[in-house]
Design a protein around this motif. Sequence first.
Motif, PDB file in Angstrom:
ATOM      1  N   ASP A 100     -23.816  47.409 -51.953  1.00 55.47           N
ATOM      2  CA  ASP A 100     -22.414  47.267 -52.378  1.00 55.47           C
ATOM      3  C   ASP A 100     -21.450  47.574 -51.225  1.00 55.47           C
ATOM      4  O   ASP A 100     -20.619  48.481 -51.315  1.00 55.47           O
ATOM      5  CB  ASP A 100     -22.127  48.171 -53.583  1.00 55.47           C
ATOM      6  CG  ASP A 100     -20.755  47.889 -54.202  1.00 55.47           C
ATOM      7  OD1 ASP A 100     -20.162  46.832 -53.921  1.00 55.47           O
ATOM      8  OD2 ASP A 100     -20.267  48.766 -54.952  1.00 55.47           O
ATOM      9  N   CYS A 153     -27.048  38.003 -65.886  1.00 56.77           N
ATOM     10  CA  CYS A 153     -25.824  38.191 -65.103  1.00 56.77           C
ATOM     11  C   CYS A 153     -25.170  36.859 -64.762  1.00 56.77           C
ATOM     12  O   CYS A 153     -24.027  36.830 -64.308  1.00 56.77           O
ATOM     13  CB  CYS A 153     -26.112  38.966 -63.828  1.00 56.77           C
ATOM     14  SG  CYS A 153     -26.952  37.996 -62.553  1.00 56.77           S
ATOM     15  N   HIS A 199     -17.549  44.480 -69.671  1.00 60.73           N
ATOM     16  CA  HIS A 199     -16.842  44.399 -68.391  1.00 60.73           C
ATOM     17  C   HIS A 199     -15.722  45.437 -68.375  1.00 60.73           C
ATOM     18  O   HIS A 199     -14.929  45.489 -69.310  1.00 60.73           O
ATOM     19  CB  HIS A 199     -16.187  43.009 -68.238  1.00 60.73           C
ATOM     20  CG  HIS A 199     -16.993  42.051 -67.424  1.00 60.73           C
ATOM     21  ND1 HIS A 199     -17.004  42.060 -66.058  1.00 60.73           N
ATOM     22  CD2 HIS A 199     -17.823  41.045 -67.798  1.00 60.73           C
ATOM     23  CE1 HIS A 199     -17.800  41.097 -65.617  1.00 60.73           C
ATOM     24  NE2 HIS A 199     -18.318  40.457 -66.655  1.00 60.73           N
ATOM     25  N   ARG A 237     -17.961  49.791 -54.882  1.00 56.08           N
ATOM     26  CA  ARG A 237     -17.443  49.629 -56.249  1.00 56.08           C
ATOM     27  C   ARG A 237     -18.351  50.256 -57.295  1.00 56.08           C
ATOM     28  O   ARG A 237     -18.171  50.028 -58.490  1.00 56.08           O
ATOM     29  CB  ARG A 237     -17.300  48.131 -56.557  1.00 56.08           C
ATOM     30  CG  ARG A 237     -16.346  47.403 -55.639  1.00 56.08           C
ATOM     31  CD  ARG A 237     -16.430  45.903 -55.851  1.00 56.08           C
ATOM     32  NE  ARG A 237     -17.749  45.375 -55.497  1.00 56.08           N
ATOM     33  CZ  ARG A 237     -18.066  44.072 -55.516  1.00 56.08           C
ATOM     34  NH1 ARG A 237     -17.181  43.187 -55.898  1.00 56.08           N
ATOM     35  NH2 ARG A 237     -19.272  43.663 -55.169  1.00 56.08           N
ATOM     36  N   GLY A 238     -19.358  51.014 -56.860  1.00 55.74           N
ATOM     37  CA  GLY A 238     -20.299  51.599 -57.810  1.00 55.74           C
ATOM     38  C   GLY A 238     -21.487  50.703 -58.097  1.00 55.74           C
ATOM     39  O   GLY A 238     -22.263  50.962 -59.010  1.00 55.74           O
ATOM     40  N   PHE A 239     -21.670  49.636 -57.313  1.00 56.93           N
ATOM     41  CA  PHE A 239     -22.738  48.673 -57.564  1.00 56.93           C
ATOM     42  C   PHE A 239     -23.965  48.852 -56.660  1.00 56.93           C
ATOM     43  O   PHE A 239     -24.914  48.077 -56.772  1.00 56.93           O
ATOM     44  CB  PHE A 239     -22.219  47.237 -57.380  1.00 56.93           C
ATOM     45  CG  PHE A 239     -21.296  46.772 -58.468  1.00 56.93           C
ATOM     46  CD1 PHE A 239     -21.385  47.282 -59.748  1.00 56.93           C
ATOM     47  CD2 PHE A 239     -20.341  45.803 -58.213  1.00 56.93           C
ATOM     48  CE1 PHE A 239     -20.536  46.848 -60.760  1.00 56.93           C
ATOM     49  CE2 PHE A 239     -19.480  45.354 -59.210  1.00 56.93           C
ATOM     50  CZ  PHE A 239     -19.578  45.883 -60.494  1.00 56.93           C
ATOM     51  N   THR A 299     -26.052  43.378 -53.323  1.00 59.65           N
ATOM     52  CA  THR A 299     -26.582  44.108 -54.488  1.00 59.65           C
ATOM     53  C   THR A 299     -27.223  45.426 -54.064  1.00 59.65           C
ATOM     54  O   THR A 299     -27.176  46.395 -54.814  1.00 59.65           O
ATOM     55  CB  THR A 299     -27.629  43.290 -55.265  1.00 59.65           C
ATOM     56  OG1 THR A 299     -28.734  43.023 -54.426  1.00 59.65           O
ATOM     57  CG2 THR A 299     -27.059  41.986 -55.786  1.00 59.65           C
ATOM     58  N   ALA A 317     -21.889  35.645 -61.511  1.00 60.70           N
ATOM     59  CA  ALA A 317     -21.883  36.980 -62.119  1.00 60.70           C
ATOM     60  C   ALA A 317     -20.462  37.481 -62.371  1.00 60.70           C
ATOM     61  O   ALA A 317     -20.270  38.645 -62.714  1.00 60.70           O
ATOM     62  CB  ALA A 317     -22.630  37.963 -61.218  1.00 60.70           C
ATOM     63  N   GLU A 354     -27.962  47.975 -57.436  1.00 62.49           N
ATOM     64  CA  GLU A 354     -28.097  47.031 -58.564  1.00 62.49           C
ATOM     65  C   GLU A 354     -29.131  45.967 -58.188  1.00 62.49           C
ATOM     66  O   GLU A 354     -28.863  44.757 -58.216  1.00 62.49           O
ATOM     67  CB  GLU A 354     -26.744  46.386 -58.870  1.00 62.49           C
ATOM     68  CG  GLU A 354     -25.776  47.285 -59.597  1.00 62.49           C
ATOM     69  CD  GLU A 354     -26.116  47.399 -61.082  1.00 62.49           C
ATOM     70  OE1 GLU A 354     -26.092  46.387 -61.777  1.00 62.49           O
ATOM     71  OE2 GLU A 354     -26.435  48.525 -61.530  1.00 62.49           O
ATOM     72  N   PHE A 397     -19.578  46.627 -65.026  1.00 55.17           N
ATOM     73  CA  PHE A 397     -20.220  45.411 -65.513  1.00 55.17           C
ATOM     74  C   PHE A 397     -21.619  45.759 -66.003  1.00 55.17           C
ATOM     75  O   PHE A 397     -22.406  46.356 -65.278  1.00 55.17           O
ATOM     76  CB  PHE A 397     -20.298  44.375 -64.381  1.00 55.17           C
ATOM     77  CG  PHE A 397     -20.929  43.060 -64.777  1.00 55.17           C
ATOM     78  CD1 PHE A 397     -20.759  42.534 -66.057  1.00 55.17           C
ATOM     79  CD2 PHE A 397     -21.683  42.334 -63.864  1.00 55.17           C
ATOM     80  CE1 PHE A 397     -21.333  41.316 -66.410  1.00 55.17           C
ATOM     81  CE2 PHE A 397     -22.256  41.111 -64.207  1.00 55.17           C
ATOM     82  CZ  PHE A 397     -22.081  40.612 -65.488  1.00 55.17           C
TER      83      PHE A 397
END
Lengths: 377, 377
Positions: A298, B230, B139, B210-212, A295, A330, B215, B132
């Motif tokens: 990534d 989540c 999603h 992945r752009g996470f 988290t 998730a 988070e 997400f």
Amino acid sequence: LALAVGLTKSTVSLLVRELLAEGWLIEHEVVATGELGRRPTPLFIDPSRLLLLGAEVGVAEIRVVATTLTGVVLARKDLSFGAAMSLTGCVASLSAAVQELHQELAGDDRRILGMGVGLPGGVDEASGVLRFSPNLGWHDVPFGALLAEQLRGTPLAGVPLYVQNEADVAALGELEFTVARQADPLLYLSINQGVGAGVIVGERLLTGARGFAGEVGHMVLEWAGPRCTCGRQGCAEALISPRAMLGDSGPLPGPASGSPVGELLRRLDAGDAATAKAVNKAGKYLGVLLQNLATAYDPACIVVGGSCLQLGDALLQPALETLRTYAAAAQLEPPVVQISSFGADAVAVGAAALARYRLTRPLIAPGAQHNNLPKGT
Amino acid sequence: LALAVGLTKSTVSLLVRELLAEGWLIEHEVVATGELGRRPTPLFIDPSRLLLLGAEVGVAEIRVVATTLTGVVLARKDLSFGAAMSLTGCVASLSAAVQELHQELAGDDRRILGMGVGLPGGVDEASGVLRFSPNLGWHDVPFGALLAEQLRGTPLAGVPLYVQNEADVAALGELEFTVARQADPLLYLSINQGVGAGVIVGERLLTGARGFAGEVGHMVLEWAGPRCTCGRQGCAEALISPRAMLGDSGPLPGPASGSPVGELLRRLDAGDAATAKAVNKAGKYLGVLLQNLATAYDPACIVVGGSCLQLGDALLQPALETLRTYAAAAQLEPPVVQISSFGADAVAVGAAALARYRLTRPLIAPGAQHNNLPKGT
């Protein structure tokens, strides 16, 4: 080659001749390709003439390796101390060990290009200062300067020397010497008595404001959890490390019983149920840590290494199961987790990679990209 | 100026005239400096002619702002939905709102330079896809493409459009529009119904594979803790968010009682002891999260923002106390924590900053630094 670097063929030939002369490249025999025209001469990184030295400073042991430019280990030395390693003893032994390796390997046409050291704690690489190592109990130690001082007057005196955190150098080992370089971000999680991560984003090492980035062994996973060597409570390290597992599995062994991981293996082999349960619990918390690293960063890939990997599936299976359970909850894919291909050499080889990394890549200082407004759109 | 950029005075004059003509710069009146020679003409970023649009898409509300090139808010629109916001409704309302702002502000000598949107979830910025969003339940939504489609045929059709995670854009707001740009790494922690962080290292946004990345609301702080939106258990968000606090402080209010933060404030004002205890507990877990962010990234500064900041010291005091306690246990300085100076505008203004960031900084692709071996040492 000329096409790839955008230079003329004659300039490339000239540069290649220079690189051949300096020992960076080697020509292999011309092989028949079956194609028309003059047969190309295959060029390879020369594995024999320019060497790297890498050292891992552990809590009670030192490993030193000499590698080729591509990370192949040519020679290795291990030093073991009692439970406590003094700073001066450590620096003197390390200095002696690298000189021995140098004497064995270096000669007229072989030279040491650079040297790296991986330390178990937060390091300010620019100043070579080890900021804090909970497991060694060292605070603000100018390790780079001390080692350079110790090497003064020896044949290794002029060799570029770099120090960095052990997980950071192991991450650089993956970046420099394996195919994992394509994974971005790339994480290396080091699981020894100390737990820490090296993080590489865009081929750059994430070091943070004080050199503490990736010190994820001190991520708190349990409010009011067990006391950690760092002083905090509930750190990942206090839940995952071999000493934590031993503490959960019964009375601590005396100093004669060998390394904590060795003792755990002995107990597991003997079929001790309390130990199996303790290792399983540590594995689950390792899964929580892996989930939290996923988290935070990534990563495209998390490489795990360190002495705890000797515990094998007893530790990894519950960790990966926990990670998968979180990801499934998730509806996400779990991150890719790989075991370091360098095994017990990961940090020492990584330290050699640190030297290659610093010597061969342009240093982009953070903040070098200024906020220049362009002429318009 | 010529000295600073390394160009001749006449070239600089030419470029400045161009920037003045295009609306980037403005000349102020010549002021007496008391020094000899021709008085210099002070140049400033023109606050009036080139504008940015920024939008925050929340869980049940949208905020749109128009700002100057330096992040000063010129106009603002708020839209509120019921508990559920549909994707098509969201895109249509957002499109209408930015067009209204454009109509109000743009004119012959004023134009919109770019537009940004902050979304509550992981975003792949290159494709404009929201991967997400636990709190919206969306999603793989191609938000950028949907909004561009909605703006087709309007005066905003040609304006560069960028979408990114809400905490990421708020972090860019701090980078582009405040003095915090000197802090590296710079973190922005967004504390709303969703909790997430934007991380900037070396003036680059950390986005992950992945752009996470960042988070961190889904960092697990408690094994087998409360269920998160989540799907995981024990996430920071499930322990810190307003809904978590309300859940801990008594029966959930019906939909008529307003926003969860408003309800918490009402209960705190009424002196409800259970609510005070719940907010205090959330504050402690916020402290654990801040401590874990410090170990992961070693930030020079953490900026906190979001609707939960309305709870003030009731939430922040236990958080900072927890953070200080952890740091003191490890004999380290706690990281600097600041409250965002943009208040409730942090994400919308940050979205405008995203547009400025992408339009004015060269894009360095991850991996652009290749492993070119130099000629030698």
